[in-house]
Design a protein around this motif. Sequence first.
Motif, PDB file in Angstrom:
ATOM      1  N   ASP A   1     -51.495  75.924 -19.058  1.00 55.92           N
ATOM      2  CA  ASP A   1     -51.624  74.558 -18.550  1.00 55.92           C
ATOM      3  C   ASP A   1     -50.317  73.780 -18.629  1.00 55.92           C
ATOM      4  N   PHE A   2     -49.370  74.267 -19.387  1.00 55.92           N
ATOM      5  CA  PHE A   2     -48.058  73.627 -19.455  1.00 55.92           C
ATOM      6  C   PHE A   2     -47.368  73.649 -18.092  1.00 55.92           C
ATOM      7  N   LEU A   3     -47.728  74.631 -17.264  1.00 58.68           N
ATOM      8  CA  LEU A   3     -47.076  74.792 -15.966  1.00 58.68           C
ATOM      9  C   LEU A   3     -47.802  74.060 -14.830  1.00 58.68           C
ATOM     10  N   VAL A   4     -48.909  73.394 -15.132  1.00 63.56           N
ATOM     11  CA  VAL A   4     -49.679  72.691 -14.097  1.00 63.56           C
ATOM     12  C   VAL A   4     -48.806  71.649 -13.401  1.00 63.56           C
ATOM     13  N   ASP A   5     -48.927  71.596 -12.096  1.00 60.78           N
ATOM     14  CA  ASP A   5     -48.165  70.701 -11.199  1.00 60.78           C
ATOM     15  C   ASP A   5     -46.762  71.214 -10.909  1.00 60.78           C
TER      16      ASP A   5
ATOM     17  N   TYR B   1     -39.614  79.662 -14.984  1.00 59.44           N
ATOM     18  CA  TYR B   1     -40.626  80.175 -15.903  1.00 59.44           C
ATOM     19  C   TYR B   1     -41.371  81.353 -15.293  1.00 59.44           C
ATOM     20  N   ALA B   2     -40.680  82.142 -14.494  1.00 57.96           N
ATOM     21  CA  ALA B   2     -41.326  83.274 -13.822  1.00 57.96           C
ATOM     22  C   ALA B   2     -41.910  84.267 -14.812  1.00 57.96           C
ATOM     23  N   ASP B   3     -41.303  84.357 -16.001  1.00 61.60           N
ATOM     24  CA  ASP B   3     -41.793  85.306 -17.001  1.00 61.60           C
ATOM     25  C   ASP B   3     -43.136  84.880 -17.598  1.00 61.60           C
ATOM     26  N   ARG B   4     -43.569  83.644 -17.298  1.00 60.46           N
ATOM     27  CA  ARG B   4     -44.855  83.161 -17.805  1.00 60.46           C
ATOM     28  C   ARG B   4     -45.951  83.289 -16.747  1.00 60.46           C
ATOM     29  N   LEU B   5     -45.586  83.838 -15.602  1.00 53.54           N
ATOM     30  CA  LEU B   5     -46.565  84.130 -14.568  1.00 53.54           C
ATOM     31  C   LEU B   5     -47.063  85.560 -14.722  1.00 53.54           C
ATOM     32  N   ASN B   6     -48.273  85.820 -14.294  1.00 50.32           N
ATOM     33  CA  ASN B   6     -48.823  87.170 -14.279  1.00 50.32           C
ATOM     34  C   ASN B   6     -48.668  87.733 -12.869  1.00 50.32           C
ATOM     35  N   ILE B   7     -47.799  88.709 -12.717  1.00 48.22           N
ATOM     36  CA  ILE B   7     -47.438  89.215 -11.395  1.00 48.22           C
ATOM     37  C   ILE B   7     -47.742  90.704 -11.301  1.00 48.22           C
ATOM     38  N   SER B   8     -48.392  91.087 -10.228  1.00 47.12           N
ATOM     39  CA  SER B   8     -48.684  92.498  -9.964  1.00 47.12           C
ATOM     40  C   SER B   8     -48.317  92.806  -8.517  1.00 47.12           C
ATOM     41  N   ILE B   9     -47.482  93.822  -8.312  1.00 48.17           N
ATOM     42  CA  ILE B   9     -47.031  94.198  -6.966  1.00 48.17           C
ATOM     43  C   ILE B   9     -47.573  95.576  -6.622  1.00 48.17           C
TER      44      ILE B   9
ATOM     45  N   SER C   1     -44.940  59.009  -3.311  1.00 49.28           N
ATOM     46  CA  SER C   1     -43.664  58.436  -2.903  1.00 49.28           C
ATOM     47  C   SER C   1     -42.924  59.326  -1.927  1.00 49.28           C
ATOM     48  N   GLY C   2     -43.535  60.464  -1.565  1.00 48.46           N
ATOM     49  CA  GLY C   2     -42.855  61.410  -0.699  1.00 48.46           C
ATOM     50  C   GLY C   2     -41.985  62.378  -1.462  1.00 48.46           C
ATOM     51  N   GLU C   3     -42.178  62.443  -2.790  1.00 44.87           N
ATOM     52  CA  GLU C   3     -41.363  63.340  -3.599  1.00 44.87           C
ATOM     53  C   GLU C   3     -42.198  63.884  -4.744  1.00 44.87           C
ATOM     54  N   SER C   4     -42.065  65.163  -4.986  1.00 44.42           N
ATOM     55  CA  SER C   4     -42.771  65.814  -6.080  1.00 44.42           C
ATOM     56  C   SER C   4     -41.745  66.393  -7.047  1.00 44.42           C
ATOM     57  N   THR C   5     -41.869  66.044  -8.320  1.00 43.36           N
ATOM     58  CA  THR C   5     -40.880  66.448  -9.313  1.00 43.36           C
ATOM     59  C   THR C   5     -41.528  67.295 -10.388  1.00 43.36           C
ATOM     60  N   ASN C   6     -40.866  68.396 -10.760  1.00 40.95           N
ATOM     61  CA  ASN C   6     -41.311  69.151 -11.916  1.00 40.95           C
ATOM     62  C   ASN C   6     -40.095  69.484 -12.773  1.00 40.95           C
TER      63      ASN C   6
END
Length: 337
Positions: free
Chosen positions: A306-310, A286-294, A142-147
Amino acid sequence: MEISGNNLKGELIRNSRKLIEEVFKDDPSYKRVFVWKLGLLKPEDYENEPTIDIRFYGRKYSVSDGMTVKFQTCMNTPIEVGDVLYDIQLDLYLMCIESFDIDETHFQGKLCYCNWILKWQNESGDILEYPCYDSNSTQYNSGESTNRQFTIGSSQHAIRLPCDGNTCSLSSPKRFYLDKATKNPTSFVLTQNDTTSYNYGKKGIVKLTLLESLEDSETDRPDLGICDYIDKKEQDSSGSDKHSEINYKTTIIKSGGSFQRFYGRFFIGNVESDEVKCSWEVIYDYADRLNISIKDNYIEIGVDDDFLVDDEFKLCLHDEKGEYSSSYLIIKIGRLF
């Protein structure tokens, strides 16, 4: 067989050209138009410009090319693929998308009606304006993506522009406005610049693929029609254009898959600055549920949820001192299988 010192073919070509030229202006389809050049966008700009003789016929509409018209010109006024013509009577621009030399007697081809003026700034801060053909290529949505965090448009447009040094050098993440609305117009980011598919003749056409993007209230200037505006006076006074870029392989991170690495780079004009320290920002509820390495000049991001998919989130690159313009990407979380 020789006639007047030429072979028969040459004589027939000469006679055909002469006949076409003699009756060319008598046809009701005859018009005079201008050839557009960079910087000519108002009727008064064409006061001292030469015109060319042309015939327009066979007007029609197609889904792929929009409004089109066929043309004919004499051999002494060839029209190349990528040429843009200006009809001052109708105040419209037409881009050549087909052009053929018909037996060395005249040129025939097809023009598409330009429906937008694309604006952007080059590296020197100059504002460039190009007539173009814009088509909406959004499919299957539809031209729109919702999460769960925010809603972002996902419409996609395809832009055809005359091929030259300015348009060939356009690259991601250049942003443009494609919207007649003056209040909160929609901006789009360049994802692909196809410089070869329409590479016919001496000029040709480039095709840009643009994806709807988020606005940047700090740098966008809807009043000027320019995204990521840089004040040329400030740029000239500082003597440099300080900007950042994010280099990446893909903007999709698969849940349960490998980490994706994003490199931060900083430039003064075209010269890369190696000693600038990156400052990364992930905008996501939900940034705290990502695995981040700098590490040094790059950031690695992974996810195993998988809860964060899409879902989608925004990755921003700044320099620690705030001397360079920022960059950002929209990252999507996908399924592993």
